[in-house]
Enzyme design. Structure first.
Site, mmCIF file in Angstrom:
data_model
loop_
_atom_site.group_PDB
_atom_site.id
_atom_site.type_symbol
_atom_site.label_atom_id
_atom_site.label_comp_id
_atom_site.label_asym_id
_atom_site.label_seq_id
_atom_site.Cartn_x
_atom_site.Cartn_y
_atom_site.Cartn_z
ATOM 1 N N GLU A 1 7.370 -6.786 -2.975
ATOM 2 C CA GLU A 1 5.920 -6.982 -2.811
ATOM 3 C C GLU A 1 5.487 -8.069 -3.789
ATOM 4 O O GLU A 1 5.736 -7.964 -4.984
ATOM 5 C CB GLU A 1 5.202 -5.658 -3.102
ATOM 6 C CG GLU A 1 3.700 -5.755 -3.344
ATOM 7 C CD GLU A 1 2.931 -6.437 -2.233
ATOM 8 O OE1 GLU A 1 2.987 -5.934 -1.085
ATOM 9 O OE2 GLU A 1 2.285 -7.462 -2.517
ATOM 10 N N GLY B 1 8.978 -12.256 -0.846
ATOM 11 C CA GLY B 1 10.078 -11.737 -0.026
ATOM 12 C C GLY B 1 10.961 -12.828 0.547
ATOM 13 O O GLY B 1 12.172 -12.655 0.685
ATOM 14 N N ASP C 1 6.210 -5.809 6.361
ATOM 15 C CA ASP C 1 4.859 -5.239 6.457
ATOM 16 C C ASP C 1 3.940 -6.118 5.612
ATOM 17 O O ASP C 1 3.525 -5.754 4.503
ATOM 18 C CB ASP C 1 4.852 -3.795 5.937
ATOM 19 C CG ASP C 1 3.447 -3.213 5.909
ATOM 20 O OD1 ASP C 1 3.185 -2.340 5.040
ATOM 21 O OD2 ASP C 1 2.610 -3.659 6.723
ATOM 22 N N ASP D 1 0.828 -1.217 0.000
ATOM 23 C CA ASP D 1 0.000 0.000 0.000
ATOM 24 C C ASP D 1 0.862 1.267 0.000
ATOM 25 O O ASP D 1 0.333 2.372 -0.134
ATOM 26 C CB ASP D 1 -0.941 -0.006 1.220
ATOM 27 C CG ASP D 1 -0.173 -0.103 2.535
ATOM 28 O OD1 ASP D 1 -0.398 -1.064 3.299
ATOM 29 O OD2 ASP D 1 0.685 0.767 2.798
#
Ligand code: SAM
Length: 299
Positions: free
Chosen positions: A115, A147, A166, A95
């Site tokens: 991502e 990742g 995240d 995001d």
């Protein structure tokens, strides 16, 4: 979406079941987007109280109403505990909010964001412009990959001063589960440069205590200094949200450097106090967690 009669109109509510026996609901003003990538269902809804929200596989990820708390605490606590972070790796973060906060640190000259789902970034670019406004920064490179696989690449070893995860939660069948294993944490240690710091979101202990317990135990076996800190994120189940961190250098529980960035939530006092844990939570974590720091502030 759940439709409920409320007065004369038929109100629509976004309902997230945080765990068996507990659900959260937010009144929806408008559904802005719904799609599916090869990894997950992606929705964007306009909430009556917390602004625009990104939802993945039915789980609230971020809202314009409270995102600053989470993104400031995941970025600034590790970055300001590091004596001179130049190269930062973000895993997940589609995001754009964590990358935006990291890139506010002028000493950082390289940010790599790995991502797995390009579609999340594309949807965020369209519906969350406040989150994604730094994604054009020349210091940022985005890789669309897993990742966990990225860390296995030898050319990434001993390369990053700070690694931040995240990601979506590890429950279920989503790709986030690959980022909460001991093998992943072994690769994180190899990826960090000397003095490096790692931090990862570890959810709300009221509903998924096993996530925090598992990560804290894994980091305790791999890092000389390990910490758990928390913040209040209203749109996450229970509101009390944790982060787990491991350091090859200074303790993370105190800032090593002053920073003049304008923030919504983060302060130096919040940084320190975030590592003060409630009694019972502290007892459930491995011994040695949040060992006091030797502070040496530099500008
Ligand atoms: N702040 C949110 C939270 O704490 O739950 C996370 C938001 S961010 C949108 C989560 C991102 O992690 C998603 O875009 C998802 O595609 C990404 N992700 C999940 N597993 C991944 C993996 N193995 N590698 C890279 N990205 C991953």
């Amino acid at each position: 979406m759940v439709k409920q009669k409320e007065g004369s109109s038929l109100a629509t509510w976004f309902r997230e079941s945080a765990s068996d026996g507990h659900a959260l609901e937010w009144k929806v003003q408008k559904r802005l987007y719904r799609g599916r990538s090869e990894y997950q269902t992606i929705e964007v809804v306009e909430l009556e109280t917390f602004g625009t929200a990104l939802v993945l596989d039915g789980i609230m990820q971020t809202t314009t109403g409270d995102e600053l708390i989470y993104h400031e605490m995941l970025a600034h606590v590790p970055l300001l505990a590091h004596r001179g972070p130049r190269r930062v790796l973000i895993i997940g973060g589609g995001d754009g909010g964590v990358a935006r906060e990291v890139l506010r640190h002028r000493e950082v000259d390289e940010v790599v964001m790995v991502e797995i789902d390009r579609m999340v970034v594309e949807v965020a670019m369209k519906y969350l412009p406040g989150h994604t406004k730094a994604l054009g920064d020349s210091r940022l490179v985005i890789h669309y990959a897993d990742g966990a696989q990225f860390l296995k690449d030898e050319k990434n070893q001993s390369r990053f001063d700070v690694v931040l995860v995240d990601s979506t939660d590890p429950e279920g069948t989503g790709p986030g589960r690959w980022l909460y294993t001991e093998a992943f944490h072994d690769d994180v240690v190899r990826t960090l440069a000397p003095g490096g710091i790692f931090a990862q979101q570890t959810g709300t202990p009221f509903f998924n205590p096993e996530v925090l317990a598992g990560v804290a135990s894994s980091l305790s076996q791999r890092f000389p200094w390990v910490g758990v800190y928390w913040a209040v994120v209203p749109t996450y189940p229970g509101g009390f949200f944790t982060f787990s961190t491991g350091s090859l250098g200074p303790a993370v529980c105190a800032p090593q450097r002053r920073w003049d960035g304008k923030t919504y939530w983060y302060t130096e006092d919040i940084h320190r106090q975030a590592f003060v844990l409630p009694a019972e939570l502290g007892r459930t974590l491995p011994r040695g967690i949040n060992r006091p720091a030797v502070e040496s502030m530099t500008r």
